[in-house]
Every structure is written in C-alpha cells, then in structure tokens.
Write a protein that holds these residues in place. Structure first.
Motif, PDB file in Angstrom:
ATOM      1  N   UNK A 103       0.836  -1.207   0.000  1.00  0.00           N
ATOM      2  CA  UNK A 103       0.000   0.000   0.000  1.00  0.00           C
ATOM      3  C   UNK A 103       0.871   1.258   0.000  1.00  0.00           C
ATOM      4  N   UNK A 104       1.991   1.213   0.729  1.00  0.00           N
ATOM      5  CA  UNK A 104       2.886   2.372   0.765  1.00  0.00           C
ATOM      6  C   UNK A 104       3.559   2.624  -0.569  1.00  0.00           C
ATOM      7  N   UNK A 105       4.088   1.571  -1.177  1.00  0.00           N
ATOM      8  CA  UNK A 105       4.730   1.730  -2.483  1.00  0.00           C
ATOM      9  C   UNK A 105       3.714   2.103  -3.556  1.00  0.00           C
ATOM     10  N   UNK A 106       2.540   1.468  -3.516  1.00  0.00           N
ATOM     11  CA  UNK A 106       1.509   1.744  -4.513  1.00  0.00           C
ATOM     12  C   UNK A 106       0.950   3.142  -4.441  1.00  0.00           C
ATOM     13  N   UNK A 107       1.217   3.840  -3.337  1.00  0.00           N
ATOM     14  CA  UNK A 107       0.764   5.233  -3.222  1.00  0.00           C
ATOM     15  C   UNK A 107       1.528   6.157  -4.162  1.00  0.00           C
ATOM     16  N   UNK A 108       2.687   5.693  -4.665  1.00  0.00           N
ATOM     17  CA  UNK A 108       3.521   6.551  -5.496  1.00  0.00           C
ATOM     18  C   UNK A 108       3.871   5.919  -6.850  1.00  0.00           C
ATOM     19  N   UNK A 109       3.492   4.670  -7.065  1.00  0.00           N
ATOM     20  CA  UNK A 109       3.772   4.024  -8.335  1.00  0.00           C
ATOM     21  C   UNK A 109       2.622   3.089  -8.687  1.00  0.00           C
TER      22      UNK A 109
END
Length: 610
Positions: A103-109
């Motif tokens: 969820x953290x990575x998917x917030x920016x990519x």
C-alpha cells in the motif's frame, strides 16, 4: 429521451460489452468511440480529442515513468527483501508487513507494477514458510487496490475525479486528501484478511504446470553442487594482494582458486562488483572464491595471503541478486571453441563472466572445471553481471543463454542510483504538497531528474508508459462530454434523485458507491471514474450540497474493485499464483466492498462536510 441521447447510450452499451467480453483491445475500443462521435456529429473534432490536451493525462504518463524508475533502481525489490528479513517465520507478521509495504509503495507508483514485483517475493516466502501462497496472494492484491486510496496520484481514477472538479471551476483535492480514508480502510483490510485468509488455506500450487518450472538460484546451486565449494575471504590490512591486479596474481595457477566475485564498500554498503583480469584489489575487499580445483589447505592459503574467512550462507547468491547474476548457457554446435577448456577460452577475460559449474548428460562435473574440454551438449553455469549475461546471449555466436532464474526479475539495472530515485520521488511529493507547482509539472521535473541521474533511460521510459491505459482515458473522456450535451447526465441524476434524493445526501453517497462498484465489474476503474465524476458533481449541485464528498466517494468506489478477479489487473495477476477460483474473490471481495462502502459513507462527510 432524444435521438442523440439514445445514440450515446447505445454507443456506451456497446463499449461496455466490448470491455466486458475482452474481444477487442480496450484502447482500440476507446479510439473507435472517438471516431464514432466525430462521424456522427455528436461532438466536434476538438471536443472528441480534448482528452489529449488534459494535463492529468500527462501526469499519469509521468507517474508510469517514475514507477519504472523505482523498479529499475531496485527500491521496490529492496523493500521486498526487507520484508522477508523482518517478518521471519511469522505468517501473521508477513501478512501485515506485506499489505502495509504494498500500500505504501503503490501510493507513489503503479499498483499493478508493485503487485507484479511482490508475486515472486510471496512465492519465495510461501516456499520458505511451507504455506500455501493462497494465504498471502489475495491480501497482496487487496493491498494493491487499497494503495489507490492512499494519495491523490496513486491511481488514475483519483486524478480523473480531481480533473473534473477543476473543469467545473472548483478547487481540486490536495495530495493527501484521500489518505485518512485509505489509512482506515487499510487497517480494516489487514484485520479482515487476517481472519478471511483461513478460508483460502489448503490450496497448493500445481507445480507440475509448465509455467512454474522456472528455477531459483538455490535450485541451480543444488544442481551444480556449488554448496561447500565457494568461500568468502576478506582482505586484511597488509595483505600482499592489495594493489595487485587479478591477472598478475595468477591465483588459479598457484592455488587453484577461481575468483568469481568481489564485494566492495560503496556508499555505506557492500555491493558485488565484477571480477575481471584487470581488477585491482583493495583493503577490506571481500573475495568470493571457488576452491573446487584447489588442493591447497584453506588455512595455509589465508595465512599466506592475509585473508580472513567470512560466513557464506546458503542464501548468499539470492540475497545478492540485485548485483550478481546467474544463468545456464550452452555452446552452439558451430562454435569454434568446441573441445577447448574454459581456461583456454579465457572465458572471464573474453566475456567478463565466471564459469562455476558444468553439467554433462544431466550430471554436474565434480572438479577440474577450468581444464575440462567442453563437449557438445554441455551446460555451463555462469556467474556475473546481469547485463553481461544478457550480452552473452545477444552478441555471442558461441553461446546461447538457456535459462534465467527467478531472481532475474528482481535484478535492477540501475540499482546504484536508488538514492537518486528516492530523492526524485521525495522532491515530486514536496512540490505537489506546496501547490506552488502544478502536479503534472512536478511529475515531469521528477522524470527529467531521473533521466539526469540515470535512474531510467529514454527507451525504458517510453516502454514504461502503459499506452493502452492512456488511450483508454483519452477515449472515454468524450463520453462524459457527450452525456452532458445530450442530457444523459441530467437523466441519470434524475433517476438517482428519485431513488435516494429524498432521504438525504448520505443515501445518495450509497447510491453513487453502488453504481460505481457495479459499473466497475464490467469496465475499468478509470473508465468508471470518467463516467461517474460528472454525474456525482451534477447530483451534488441538484441537492444543493458540497460536491467534494460526492467526488470523493466516486474516487474511492472506483478503487474498490475487490469483488471479481477481472475487476482489476492486480486481481488477475494473483489468480494463477494463488490458485484461486472466481468464487474466491466473490466470497472474500463482496463483504469487504460493503465494509469499504460503510466506511466511505460515514467518514467522507466528516472529512468533507456537505
């Protein structure tokens, strides 16, 4: 209902059917829609192609490039490695950390890209923990979808809804406007999956399927009997090796020691560098040496050269997959090198790679690898830089690269630029938060800096953009305009008002969410947001309330594609690896979608009052 509106609704129905059946590519359908609107006279040429001039289309394309930069520099892969280290053998801890990280990575990519990166990580973890991948694959896909609710730029539907607000002359959302909602849903999602995962247990992958035969470093090490042959030896101060070139030392001839790699300190961490004949040794270097041909006592060798033995675990090569590659190659029948030994070929000097294993007739050769004449059908296991392995297969007429292990997917051609990639991402977020620079411009600045720092090259940047998604957005935008011109939006709003308008704005939010979620079963979440955003704003105007909660519920509902494996690409990605059935997503996804709807209906009006 006039004839023009009937034509637009008919065209919309045809597009939805084509999207649902997947008989025609989505981007092709979108382009056909543009052509149909122009030829029918429903929209002017400039109106039909207005999507190409929308700044958010540029922003979405730039975000694809930034996401690829994070992949190429290994930022995402390192997060996966960290995840494995921290979780240890706890499945519960693994699930929690997996969902938070994705969820953290998917917030920016791209959430699809993040899920694709973590699928092999989850498969590896499942094998190590001896659990079925089905217990972690669906939490992985759910976290990918929830990541779209974490920031404004996390997913195209958020940007589409924000663009519609700006088009209506209203102020758009801020970068973290959606984050409180996404954070609550993420916490609920983690708790939900901790319970729901038990209904998915017991399904093991069918490893007999051809698609799952790709081997790992661990498999190759076992097949070629490398265990126990390699040593890690650190160069101590005062060693006679310091300042000497590898070729000049003649370690192979003197000790039967083959240097296959070199660890060197760079930017506060050890990285693997390629060991060539011209490599000059330094103090604190760590040599990775194959001693299979050596008859010299290891203690004697270390004492004479002032080397200190270090621990070499079985997972060493897997842990170093970002820096060092491993692959099987075979000599071509017409090669002039046939019958020559590895030492005669000067394999390392010629190709920059080290031969660490030879397999003949399906059996690994025990010793004397460097002096063993190569025969037709021999398979060589080589170790070295991933780029050099790729070049060996593409440029050499003497060898063909047969099999690349699973770890090749994790290899990052620009991993040394990871700090620069993180800086570019942080700068983009900072610029977006200040509101001093338009979001598309901030993203373009980050892309240019990634190119400047060599995090990504022009070819990779071009390939990183998912053009079908871009064309889909551009092609569906005219639908919203056509529905407005022909009275379709007013008709749909009127229907919504008859159903829930008399019961207050909360029920209207429920109606919008249900409508979005239903449409999202048949078409992409991006297309759903394009169609529903103007309807939501018109409904708010009709009720005389703030448009922001209505716009936000559309954005959240568009990302709530949990109910079927075809609702979103991330669900489709995990369908095979998790060995799921269609009913699994219905059984797990429908209740969670209802939970998300309740959260949105209750929380959104608190954050964005009517």
């Amino acid at each position: 209902m006039n004839a023009e509106l009937i034509w637009v609704l008919s065209l919309l129905a045809v597009a939805v059917i084509l999207f649902a059946t997947d008989k025609v590519r989505m981007d092709a359908v979108a382009l056909m829609v543009i052509v149909a609107f122009v030829l029918s006279g429903t929209l002017t040429l400039s109106e039909a192609f207005s999507g190409f001039s929308d700044p958010n289309v540029i922003l979405i394309a730039a975000l694809f490039i930034i996401g690829e930069g994070l992949v190429r520099t290994g930022v995402a892969a390192r997060m996966g490695s960290w995840l494995v280290q921290v979780a240890g053998s706890s499945e519960t801890k693994m699930l929690v950390l997996l969902m938070v990280t994705v969820a953290g990575l998917g917030a920016f990519m791209s959430s699809t890209g993040v899920v694709a990166i973590f699928i092999p990580v989850v498969l590896s973890v499942s094998a190590r923990m001896k659990i079925a991948p089905s217990g972690l694959m669906m939490p992985l896909s759910f976290a990918g979808l929830i990541s779209g609710m974490m920031t404004l730029v996390a997913t195209p539907p958020n940007l589409v809804v924000n663009s519609e607000l700006l088009r209506e002359g209203l102020q758009g959302f801020h970068f973290f406007s959606v984050t409180p909602i996404g954070a609550v849903i993420l916490l609920l999602g983690i708790g939900y999956m901790l319970v729901a995962r038990f209904t998915l247990k017991g399904r093991e992958r069918d490893d007999g399927k051809e698609g799952w035969k790709r081997r790992t470093f661990r498999d190759l090490i076992k097949e070629y009997r490398l265990s126990g042959r390699a040593r890690r030896l650190a160069i101590r101060p005062g060693s006679p090796l310091i300042g000497q070139r590898l070729d000049d030392l003649k370690l192979r001839e003197r000790y039967g020691a083959n240097v296959i790699g070199l660890e060197r300190w760079r930017r506060f961490r050890r990285v693997i560098v390629n060991a060539t004949g011209g490599t000059e040794f330094r103090v604190r270097d760590v040599l990775l040496i194959d001693m299979s041909n050596s008859e010299v006592d290891l203690r004697e060798f270390c004492g004479e050269q002032m080397l200190e033995p270090m621990i070499l675990r079985g997972e060493y090569f897997s842990d170093q997959a970002l820096d060092v590659g491993m692959a099987e190659v075979v000599m071509t029948p017409e090669s002039e090198l046939m019958g020559q030994a590895v030492r005669q070929i000067a394999f390392r000097s010629r190709y920059g790679l080290n031969v660490v294993g030879i397999k003949r007739n399906g059996e690994a050769i025990a010793g004397g690898l460097l002096d063993e004449p190569l025969q037709l059908g021999d398979t060589l296991l080589v170790v070295g830089n991933w780029k050099l392995i790729s070049q060996l297969g593409q440029q050499s007429r003497d060898f063909v690269v047969l099999n690349l292990p699973v770890e090749e997917q994790e290899a990052s051609p620009a991993h040394s630029q990871a700090p620069h990639a993180i800086f570019c991402l942080a700068l983009m977020v900072a610029l977006m938060l200040t509101d001093e620079v338009p979001n598309p411009v901030a993203a373009i600045i980050a892309c240019l800096l990634m190119g400047k720092f060599r995090c990504i090259d022009s070819e990779s940047a071009w390939k990183a953009i998912h053009w079908p998604s871009i064309i889909l957005i551009v092609g569906m935008m005219p639908f919203a305009l056509a529905l407005q011109k022909t009275g379709g939006v007013d008709l749909i709003v009127k229907g919504l008002m008859e159903v829930g308008g008399g019961y207050g704005p909360h029920l209207m939010l429920v109606c919008l969410f249900v409508l979005c979620a239903t449409i999202g079963l048949f078409i992409s979440n991006t297309a759903t947001a394009v169609l529903m955003a103007p309807i939501a704003l018109a409904a708010a105007k009709s009720m005389g309330v703030s448009p922001y909660p209505f716009a936000m519920v559309v954005a959240m509902a568009a990302s709530a594609a949990f109910m079927t494996p075809v609702s979103s690409p991330v669900n489709t990605l995990v369908l095979g690896p998790g060995n799921y059935q269609f009913s699994d997503f219905v059984k797990i996804g429908v209740p969670f979608t209802l939970i998300v709807m309740v959260v949105c209906v209750l929380l959104i009006p608190v954050l964005f009052p009517f």
